[in-house]
Each structure stands twice: as C-alpha cells, then as structure tokens.
Scaffold this motif. Structure first.
Motif, PDB file in Angstrom:
ATOM      1  N   UNK A 179      53.136  37.053 -11.224  1.00  0.00           N
ATOM      2  CA  UNK A 179      51.947  36.225 -11.401  1.00  0.00           C
ATOM      3  C   UNK A 179      50.831  37.065 -12.037  1.00  0.00           C
ATOM      4  N   UNK A 180      50.114  36.439 -12.934  1.00  0.00           N
ATOM      5  CA  UNK A 180      49.034  37.096 -13.652  1.00  0.00           C
ATOM      6  C   UNK A 180      47.718  36.397 -13.339  1.00  0.00           C
ATOM      7  N   UNK A 181      46.666  37.175 -13.119  1.00  0.00           N
ATOM      8  CA  UNK A 181      45.333  36.617 -12.904  1.00  0.00           C
ATOM      9  C   UNK A 181      44.711  36.328 -14.262  1.00  0.00           C
ATOM     10  N   UNK A 182      44.315  35.078 -14.447  1.00  0.00           N
ATOM     11  CA  UNK A 182      43.855  34.557 -15.730  1.00  0.00           C
ATOM     12  C   UNK A 182      42.504  33.875 -15.534  1.00  0.00           C
ATOM     13  N   UNK A 183      41.631  33.970 -16.530  1.00  0.00           N
ATOM     14  CA  UNK A 183      40.368  33.238 -16.513  1.00  0.00           C
ATOM     15  C   UNK A 183      40.560  31.964 -17.328  1.00  0.00           C
ATOM     16  N   UNK A 184      40.274  30.836 -16.712  1.00  0.00           N
ATOM     17  CA  UNK A 184      40.432  29.523 -17.356  1.00  0.00           C
ATOM     18  C   UNK A 184      39.049  28.990 -17.737  1.00  0.00           C
ATOM     19  N   UNK A 185      38.922  28.550 -18.999  1.00  0.00           N
ATOM     20  CA  UNK A 185      37.673  27.987 -19.504  1.00  0.00           C
ATOM     21  C   UNK A 185      37.959  26.578 -20.012  1.00  0.00           C
ATOM     22  N   UNK A 186      37.320  25.590 -19.417  1.00  0.00           N
ATOM     23  CA  UNK A 186      37.529  24.202 -19.842  1.00  0.00           C
ATOM     24  C   UNK A 186      36.488  23.817 -20.893  1.00  0.00           C
ATOM     25  N   UNK A 209      37.131  29.347 -14.142  1.00  0.00           N
ATOM     26  CA  UNK A 209      37.892  29.472 -12.904  1.00  0.00           C
ATOM     27  C   UNK A 209      38.889  30.617 -13.049  1.00  0.00           C
ATOM     28  N   UNK A 210      39.143  31.317 -11.972  1.00  0.00           N
ATOM     29  CA  UNK A 210      40.172  32.354 -11.950  1.00  0.00           C
ATOM     30  C   UNK A 210      41.407  31.759 -11.302  1.00  0.00           C
ATOM     31  N   UNK A 211      42.522  31.797 -12.023  1.00  0.00           N
ATOM     32  CA  UNK A 211      43.765  31.210 -11.521  1.00  0.00           C
ATOM     33  C   UNK A 211      44.895  32.229 -11.651  1.00  0.00           C
ATOM     34  N   UNK A 212      46.011  31.941 -11.012  1.00  0.00           N
ATOM     35  CA  UNK A 212      47.207  32.785 -11.114  1.00  0.00           C
ATOM     36  C   UNK A 212      48.280  31.973 -11.824  1.00  0.00           C
ATOM     37  N   UNK A 213      48.918  32.585 -12.827  1.00  0.00           N
ATOM     38  CA  UNK A 213      49.960  31.912 -13.604  1.00  0.00           C
ATOM     39  C   UNK A 213      51.188  32.812 -13.666  1.00  0.00           C
ATOM     40  N   UNK A 214      52.375  32.188 -13.603  1.00  0.00           N
ATOM     41  CA  UNK A 214      53.605  32.958 -13.584  1.00  0.00           C
ATOM     42  C   UNK A 214      54.402  32.949 -14.873  1.00  0.00           C
ATOM     43  N   UNK A 215      54.762  31.791 -15.354  1.00  0.00           N
ATOM     44  CA  UNK A 215      55.710  31.675 -16.462  1.00  0.00           C
ATOM     45  C   UNK A 215      55.082  30.981 -17.673  1.00  0.00           C
ATOM     46  N   UNK A 216      55.698  31.162 -18.840  1.00  0.00           N
ATOM     47  CA  UNK A 216      55.205  30.565 -20.076  1.00  0.00           C
ATOM     48  C   UNK A 216      54.954  29.055 -19.958  1.00  0.00           C
ATOM     49  N   UNK A 217      55.862  28.272 -19.354  1.00  0.00           N
ATOM     50  CA  UNK A 217      55.578  26.840 -19.227  1.00  0.00           C
ATOM     51  C   UNK A 217      54.288  26.538 -18.454  1.00  0.00           C
ATOM     52  N   UNK A 218      53.919  27.423 -17.519  1.00  0.00           N
ATOM     53  CA  UNK A 218      52.670  27.244 -16.775  1.00  0.00           C
ATOM     54  C   UNK A 218      51.464  27.452 -17.691  1.00  0.00           C
ATOM     55  N   UNK A 219      51.544  28.445 -18.567  1.00  0.00           N
ATOM     56  CA  UNK A 219      50.478  28.675 -19.551  1.00  0.00           C
ATOM     57  C   UNK A 219      50.360  27.459 -20.467  1.00  0.00           C
ATOM     58  N   UNK A 268      51.312  45.400 -25.004  1.00  0.00           N
ATOM     59  CA  UNK A 268      50.711  44.137 -25.413  1.00  0.00           C
ATOM     60  C   UNK A 268      51.054  42.980 -24.498  1.00  0.00           C
ATOM     61  N   UNK A 269      51.763  43.252 -23.395  1.00  0.00           N
ATOM     62  CA  UNK A 269      52.097  42.194 -22.436  1.00  0.00           C
ATOM     63  C   UNK A 269      50.828  41.648 -21.797  1.00  0.00           C
ATOM     64  N   UNK A 270      50.889  40.382 -21.389  1.00  0.00           N
ATOM     65  CA  UNK A 270      49.768  39.767 -20.699  1.00  0.00           C
ATOM     66  C   UNK A 270      49.714  40.301 -19.273  1.00  0.00           C
ATOM     67  N   UNK A 271      48.541  40.803 -18.894  1.00  0.00           N
ATOM     68  CA  UNK A 271      48.316  41.330 -17.549  1.00  0.00           C
ATOM     69  C   UNK A 271      47.009  40.733 -17.012  1.00  0.00           C
ATOM     70  N   UNK A 272      46.683  41.081 -15.768  1.00  0.00           N
ATOM     71  CA  UNK A 272      45.496  40.530 -15.115  1.00  0.00           C
ATOM     72  C   UNK A 272      44.227  40.768 -15.931  1.00  0.00           C
ATOM     73  N   UNK A 273      43.424  39.702 -16.077  1.00  0.00           N
ATOM     74  CA  UNK A 273      42.132  39.817 -16.748  1.00  0.00           C
ATOM     75  C   UNK A 273      41.198  40.672 -15.898  1.00  0.00           C
ATOM     76  N   UNK A 274      40.363  41.459 -16.544  1.00  0.00           N
ATOM     77  CA  UNK A 274      39.396  42.299 -15.837  1.00  0.00           C
ATOM     78  C   UNK A 274      38.342  41.419 -15.163  1.00  0.00           C
TER      79      UNK A 274
END
Length: 107
Positions: free
Chosen positions: A1-8, A14-24, A87-93
C-alpha cells in the motif's frame, strides 16, 4: 500500500492508501498518466480527462505549475513520490499536503 495525496476538482485534499493499479485507475477515473514534478513526486491523472466532459482541477493544475510545467488538469489527481533510483511510486512526503493547503488558501 502506498500513501497518496488525492486532490478533487472541488479542491478537497485527502491522504489515502492505494495498493494496485486498478485502485489508482478507479480513483482518477481512467487510464493513468504520470506527470513527473521537479520535487521528486508525480501527479497521476486520467490521460483522457481533457477529452471527457470532466471538471477542471485548479488546485492540481497550480501545483503542477509550481513544480513542473503549466497545464490545465481535469478530474481527480493523485500525488505520489518517486523512488530516486527506480522511479517506482512510493509514499508521498507529508509536506506535500501542507503545500497543497497553502495553495488552496490563496485561491
């Protein structure tokens, strides 16, 4: 799971956790396009959002302008950090959330 910042498009952050490409893909509403930023992060957006009847995302667009290049983005955007070597996606700072909120306070 990766910590991601979501902007609508409404400017919600919002800070969310995402696991797989289909979730993104589900979060952004389509195929993922990666826009690399100058701060070691990337904006993930729907690559076809500009062709759809999608809402503009002013906050994500302003963040892109501050850390890369100017473009009008549409739909929900996600911010991830990039591993420096792979270059892999990792947790946002954590400071990305603060930067976004500072930008949002000015618009």
């Amino acid at each position: 799971m990766t910590t991601v910042i979501k902007i609508t498009p409404a400017g919600e952050i919002d800070t969310i956790r995402i696991g797989e490409l289909p979730d993104y893909q589900r979060e952004i509403g389509g195929w993922v396009a990666e826009l690399r930023l100058s701060n070691g992060h990337a904006l993930l957006v729907d690559e076809e959002a500009g062709l759809k009847a999608a809402e503009p995302n002013l906050l994500a667009s302003l963040y892109l302008t501050e850390h890369g290049r100017g473009a009008l983005l549409f739909n929900t955007a996600l911010i991830v950090a990039l591993h420096p070597r792979t270059g892999e996606w990792i947790d946002a700072a954590p400071d990305v959330d603060e930067q976004l909120r500072a930008i949002a306070a000015q618009i």
